[in-house]
Write an enzyme that holds these catalytic residues in place. Structure first.
Site, PDB file in Angstrom:
ATOM      1  N   CYS A   1       4.326   9.047   2.255  1.00 36.02           N
ATOM      2  CA  CYS A   1       3.019   9.646   2.020  1.00 36.02           C
ATOM      3  C   CYS A   1       3.134  10.715   0.940  1.00 36.02           C
ATOM      4  O   CYS A   1       3.937  11.636   1.054  1.00 36.02           O
ATOM      5  CB  CYS A   1       2.488  10.270   3.307  1.00 36.02           C
TER       6      CYS A   1
ATOM      7  N   ARG B   1       0.835  -1.198   0.000  1.00 36.75           N
ATOM      8  CA  ARG B   1       0.000   0.000   0.000  1.00 36.75           C
ATOM      9  C   ARG B   1       0.872   1.251   0.000  1.00 36.75           C
ATOM     10  O   ARG B   1       0.691   2.165  -0.812  1.00 36.75           O
ATOM     11  CB  ARG B   1      -0.936  -0.027   1.220  1.00 36.75           C
TER      12      ARG B   1
ATOM     13  N   HIS C   1       8.183   6.248  10.023  1.00 29.03           N
ATOM     14  CA  HIS C   1       8.831   6.526   8.732  1.00 29.03           C
ATOM     15  C   HIS C   1      10.324   6.743   8.946  1.00 29.03           C
ATOM     16  O   HIS C   1      10.756   7.136  10.029  1.00 29.03           O
ATOM     17  CB  HIS C   1       8.171   7.730   8.052  1.00 29.03           C
TER      18      HIS C   1
ATOM     19  N   ASN D   1       8.751   3.975   4.789  1.00 29.72           N
ATOM     20  CA  ASN D   1       8.532   3.501   6.150  1.00 29.72           C
ATOM     21  C   ASN D   1       9.770   2.810   6.677  1.00 29.72           C
ATOM     22  O   ASN D   1      10.652   2.437   5.922  1.00 29.72           O
ATOM     23  CB  ASN D   1       7.398   2.480   6.139  1.00 29.72           C
TER      24      ASN D   1
END
Lengths: 318, 318
Positions: A251, A16, A220, A262
């Protein structure tokens, strides 16, 4: 000195996180192959897609095809992300192929929420209340909440610990109004403001206020602090982390010039392995999946252990 | 919970680590420009070259020209590395332009020592004794010792804490025989075996045995644990770290397939800045030097803060 857990759960978010962030188009078949490789590594949970507006996040336009195409492995939970009712309706259509659970999504910074979800705090409270009602109606459990930007915000600066606690208290109010009970609260360092000392400060304050609540961390690595922050979390007894294979992702609305993703799943699993903390993960298979991730996105990714190897291989050879 | 120091010394090793490790030729003028940029960042110490056999380490063939060409900044100490008397003689010729200090060099793994220095433990003891005599003769202070492979070895596997303590005890014997006193002992994780828990275990054991000794850490980031290991050191009160701008470097004899370099100077300085620990470093200037390092070596380097920026810039803007 430390309250290390004996077992840690690493929830994989690479598909994702990565597919939403990478600029180039990635073939649907490649996305499915990577998710299937992650399944082989025995991850307890894999977030496979987000059902969001393809006009805003083009990399997720094929989310339905990806979800339909993966091969579920026993022992792994498959999750998806959505931000509104429209996204939830799309996810519901895949019930059985993904494991649907409700959660309450909060943000510590209103400026970031406006950029990321296009709504203010008041509107988010209404949205979350409505969403929880829909989850309950659909028969889903709602035991998890999350807070983005819990450690700081590129648009608002510092997030005081008091704000984190206030947003959490509001979350529990929403839950109580809807008749659900939050058992796990995930704190997300969306814009990489956390440092190990901040992790200990924030987690410590949360623990003091809500001793029975399970705290999870979504970290992150944009400023290189990811593993150190995870270690600080482990010292506080945190036993649930989101992570991304090979360090995929980031993001798209965080406003970074150059975002690392991440905290890296296999590097975090390696840290746990070396500390004698069980994860249930096959670290060799996960490192292979990380190398596949590099092929799939077509460039080098930041993960280290997939390149340098585990220590156990050297121990056997020595 | 932790015994954080109020001030940390970051000794820059990027030029030496990087120029010995990078495959492509780097122009002497570029090396000098990078060292001068590091001087502008107010680092307390910069290791600028190693006087080693150019047949074994071609990237150091121009060490004399590099040392001669740099512009010394007040407040910065300039050091060089050598492994034998021949190298020391070359370094001596630059006295004044570099700040010469003696030290005792040990290795925890004999297999690695054979690969890196081409000598066994017994021979190294003779070499070190002879070298210290030469330092004393040349009027240099000898207050520092270092141990490579202190956390593990790709060729021998685990290094037990007892071995670290035994090698340290031998070092102090050599020092006593030569009439010098070691005040600082640097433990090097040459092949990236350290984890935060191991750092705490080893440093803790050393502290217990020699409470007044200053412990320094030389950490590599090959398995992504560098900053977490430094944080574990900070928690133990360690206040002296070697680091490399942009994460340059690695040991050419460590036997890694893909070696990331040392723990990154500007990421470590960022960690200290965010924890309120003084370093005296100009972090913006150091990040600029890191970006220059990428230009000089001609490829991306692993440092994060040079890409993502400090938080203070966002705090001011917010």
């Amino acid at each position: 000195m430390a309250d290390y857990p004996t077992r840690v759960r690493i929830n994989e978010e690479g598909p994702r996180e990565g597919f939403q962030f990478e600029k180039g188009p990635i073939a649907t078949a490649d996305k499915i192959a990577l998710i299937d490789a992650l399944s082989q590594a025995r991850l307890p949970q894999i977030q496979v897609a987000s059902f969001v507006n393809p006009a805003r996040v083009p990399g997720m336009a094929d989310a339905d095809a990806v979800v339909a195409g993966i091969t579920r492995a026993p022992g792994t939970t498959y999750t998806a992300l959505w931000l509104n009712e429209k996204g939830f309706d799309r996810a519901l259509a895949h019930r059985g192929q993904i494991d649907l659970k409700g959660s309450i999504s909060m943000v510590a910074s209103e400026s970031f929420m406006l950029r990321n979800q296009n709504r203010d705090f008041a509107e988010n409270r209404r949205v979350q209340t409505r969403m929880v009602a829909r989850y309950v109606e659909a028969g889903l459990t709602v035991e998890r909440a999350s807070m983005m930007a819990a450690f700081g915000c590129n648009f608002e600066g510092e997030v005081p610990v008091a704000r984190v606690l206030a947003v959490m208290a509001e979350t529990f109010e929403i839950a109580a109004e809807c008749g659900v009970t939050i058992k796990t609260y995930s704190l997300a360092d969306t814009m990489a403001w956390a440092t190990p000392a901040a992790v200990q400060r924030v987690v410590g304050a949360v623990r003091e206020r809500w001793p029975d609540l399970k705290v999870a961390l979504h970290l992150h690595d944009t400023r290189g602090m990811g593993i150190a922050n995870a270690f600080a979390g482990l010292q506080m007894g945190v036993d649930t982390f989101d992570a991304s294979v090979a360090g995929l992702g980031g993001c798209p609305f965080a406003g970074h010039k150059a975002a690392a993703g991440n905290v890296c799943s296999e590097d975090l699993a390696f840290l746990c392995e070396e500390m004698g903390i069980e994860t249930g993960i096959d670290l060799e298979a996960l490192s292979e999946a990380a190398r596949l991730a590099e092929q799939v996105v077509g460039h080098a990714l930041p993960g280290s252990v997939m390149k340098a190897g585990r220590l156990n291989a050297y121990r056997r050879a020595a």
